[in-house]
Design a protein around this motif. Structure first.
Motif, PDB file in Angstrom:
ATOM      1  N   ASP A  81      94.137  38.011  43.606  1.00 53.42           N
ATOM      2  CA  ASP A  81      93.895  37.570  42.162  1.00 53.42           C
ATOM      3  C   ASP A  81      92.748  38.813  41.241  1.00 53.42           C
ATOM      4  O   ASP A  81      92.980  38.286  40.139  1.00 53.42           O
ATOM      5  N   VAL A  82      92.184  39.214  42.001  1.00 52.38           N
ATOM      6  CA  VAL A  82      91.303  39.950  42.055  1.00 52.38           C
ATOM      7  C   VAL A  82      91.916  41.041  41.257  1.00 52.38           C
ATOM      8  O   VAL A  82      92.696  42.093  42.030  1.00 52.38           O
ATOM      9  N   ILE A  83      91.237  41.376  39.642  1.00 53.47           N
ATOM     10  CA  ILE A  83      91.377  42.657  39.127  1.00 53.47           C
ATOM     11  C   ILE A  83      90.685  43.600  39.479  1.00 53.47           C
ATOM     12  O   ILE A  83      89.710  43.880  39.315  1.00 53.47           O
ATOM     13  N   HIS A  84      91.938  44.641  40.047  1.00 56.21           N
ATOM     14  CA  HIS A  84      90.700  46.200  40.196  1.00 56.21           C
ATOM     15  C   HIS A  84      91.287  47.182  38.855  1.00 56.21           C
ATOM     16  O   HIS A  84      91.992  47.618  38.239  1.00 56.21           O
ATOM     17  N   TYR A  85      90.344  47.245  37.399  1.00 56.93           N
ATOM     18  CA  TYR A  85      89.851  47.957  36.392  1.00 56.93           C
ATOM     19  C   TYR A  85      89.759  49.138  36.410  1.00 56.93           C
ATOM     20  O   TYR A  85      90.180  49.835  35.644  1.00 56.93           O
ATOM     21  N   GLN A  86      89.287  49.724  37.048  1.00 52.93           N
ATOM     22  CA  GLN A  86      88.827  51.617  37.446  1.00 52.93           C
ATOM     23  C   GLN A  86      88.582  51.386  39.400  1.00 52.93           C
ATOM     24  O   GLN A  86      87.984  51.478  39.828  1.00 52.93           O
ATOM     25  N   ALA A  87      89.654  52.549  38.946  1.00 56.02           N
ATOM     26  CA  ALA A  87      89.072  54.024  40.327  1.00 56.02           C
ATOM     27  C   ALA A  87      89.275  55.106  39.655  1.00 56.02           C
ATOM     28  O   ALA A  87      90.821  55.753  39.226  1.00 56.02           O
ATOM     29  N   ALA A  88      88.581  55.440  38.687  1.00 60.76           N
ATOM     30  CA  ALA A  88      88.623  56.850  38.198  1.00 60.76           C
ATOM     31  C   ALA A  88      87.484  58.065  38.949  1.00 60.76           C
ATOM     32  O   ALA A  88      86.700  57.747  39.459  1.00 60.76           O
ATOM     33  N   ASN A  89      88.213  58.991  38.815  1.00 57.23           N
ATOM     34  CA  ASN A  89      87.617  60.621  38.768  1.00 57.23           C
ATOM     35  C   ASN A  89      86.379  60.399  37.737  1.00 57.23           C
ATOM     36  O   ASN A  89      86.755  60.477  36.708  1.00 57.23           O
ATOM     37  N   ASN A  90      85.447  60.602  38.418  1.00 54.37           N
ATOM     38  CA  ASN A  90      84.030  60.422  37.926  1.00 54.37           C
ATOM     39  C   ASN A  90      83.485  61.833  37.288  1.00 54.37           C
ATOM     40  O   ASN A  90      82.745  62.475  36.949  1.00 54.37           O
ATOM     41  N   LEU A  91      84.654  62.924  38.556  1.00 52.24           N
ATOM     42  CA  LEU A  91      83.876  64.630  37.205  1.00 52.24           C
ATOM     43  C   LEU A  91      84.679  65.409  36.577  1.00 52.24           C
ATOM     44  O   LEU A  91      86.126  65.105  36.610  1.00 52.24           O
ATOM     45  N   PRO A  92      84.403  65.811  36.040  1.00 54.87           N
ATOM     46  CA  PRO A  92      85.114  66.073  35.154  1.00 54.87           C
ATOM     47  C   PRO A  92      85.625  67.643  35.751  1.00 54.87           C
ATOM     48  O   PRO A  92      86.351  68.534  34.855  1.00 54.87           O
ATOM     49  N   ASP A  93      85.064  68.779  36.482  1.00 49.63           N
ATOM     50  CA  ASP A  93      85.499  69.815  37.142  1.00 49.63           C
ATOM     51  C   ASP A  93      85.795  69.799  38.360  1.00 49.63           C
ATOM     52  O   ASP A  93      85.715  70.614  38.955  1.00 49.63           O
ATOM     53  N   ALA A  94      86.287  68.721  38.977  1.00 53.97           N
ATOM     54  CA  ALA A  94      86.389  68.716  40.744  1.00 53.97           C
ATOM     55  C   ALA A  94      87.316  67.733  40.650  1.00 53.97           C
ATOM     56  O   ALA A  94      87.677  66.346  40.103  1.00 53.97           O
ATOM     57  N   ARG A  95      88.400  67.622  41.634  1.00 53.82           N
ATOM     58  CA  ARG A  95      88.725  66.713  42.577  1.00 53.82           C
ATOM     59  C   ARG A  95      88.211  65.400  43.128  1.00 53.82           C
ATOM     60  O   ARG A  95      87.617  65.370  43.640  1.00 53.82           O
ATOM     61  N   THR A  96      88.969  64.610  43.222  1.00 54.31           N
ATOM     62  CA  THR A  96      88.205  63.448  43.580  1.00 54.31           C
ATOM     63  C   THR A  96      89.701  62.236  44.700  1.00 54.31           C
ATOM     64  O   THR A  96      91.031  62.972  44.241  1.00 54.31           O
ATOM     65  N   THR A  97      89.452  62.749  45.710  1.00 57.83           N
ATOM     66  CA  THR A  97      90.144  62.344  47.074  1.00 57.83           C
ATOM     67  C   THR A  97      89.908  60.767  48.243  1.00 57.83           C
ATOM     68  O   THR A  97      88.402  61.391  48.039  1.00 57.83           O
ATOM     69  N   PHE A  98      90.906  59.978  47.685  1.00 58.60           N
ATOM     70  CA  PHE A  98      90.230  59.302  48.971  1.00 58.60           C
ATOM     71  C   PHE A  98      91.644  58.666  49.534  1.00 58.60           C
ATOM     72  O   PHE A  98      92.521  58.753  49.197  1.00 58.60           O
ATOM     73  N   ILE A  99      91.267  57.374  51.111  1.00 59.92           N
ATOM     74  CA  ILE A  99      91.944  57.446  51.485  1.00 59.92           C
ATOM     75  C   ILE A  99      91.933  56.114  51.417  1.00 59.92           C
ATOM     76  O   ILE A  99      91.176  55.458  50.936  1.00 59.92           O
ATOM     77  N   ALA A 100      92.885  54.803  51.467  1.00 59.54           N
ATOM     78  CA  ALA A 100      93.172  53.604  51.178  1.00 59.54           C
ATOM     79  C   ALA A 100      93.941  53.055  52.506  1.00 59.54           C
ATOM     80  O   ALA A 100      94.918  53.537  52.118  1.00 59.54           O
TER      81      ALA A 100
END
Length: 131
Positions: A81-100
């Motif tokens: 039931d928990v809402i996941h509000y954000q998983a945003a790239n915090n960088l304006p000039d580089a890619r963000t990659t994650f494994i889930a």
């Protein structure tokens, strides 16, 4: 020559209270372009375990303050039931990659978007936003 023993480093752990029963487990790689807001508010049918490969992720779950996760750090969310509000790239000039790694309830979608009406109804459960 003797091979050295593998080195294992604990990145994150969680004690899950509810029995999972049959599950559909998925492992995905998610790449966010510079400045990407990621997915709109959503929830998962089961727990999610993640590892940030590169970049920085603004991460926010219902009831918790938003935080920045950096490359080499792990995270988890309980799902349900928990809402996941954000998983945003915090960088304006580089890619963000994650494994889930997502443990999904069979027959249910891995990700379900939350309606504007439900967000309004549950606004009192969201941690106060930074100024």
């Amino acid at each position: 020559m003797v091979d050295p023993a593998p080195v294992m480093q604990l990145l994150d752990q969680a004690h899950i209270e509810n029995g999972l029963g049959p599950s559909h487990v998925m492992t995905v790689s998610i790449a966010l372009e510079p400045g990407s807001a990621g997915s709109p508010p959503h929830r998962h049918s089961g727990p999610v375990f993640g590892y940030l490969v590169e970049g920085e992720l603004v991460f926010e779950l219902e009831g918790e303050p938003e935080r920045v996760i950096r490359a080499g750090e792990a995270f988890w969310e309980p799902g349900g039931d928990v809402i996941h509000y954000q998983a945003a790239n915090n960088l304006p000039d580089a890619r963000t990659t994650f494994i889930a790694v997502m443990v999904c309830t069979p027959g249910k979608d891995m990700l379900t978007y939350v309606s504007a009406e439900e967000l309004a109804e549950r606004a009192h459960l969201r941690h106060p936003r930074p100024a």
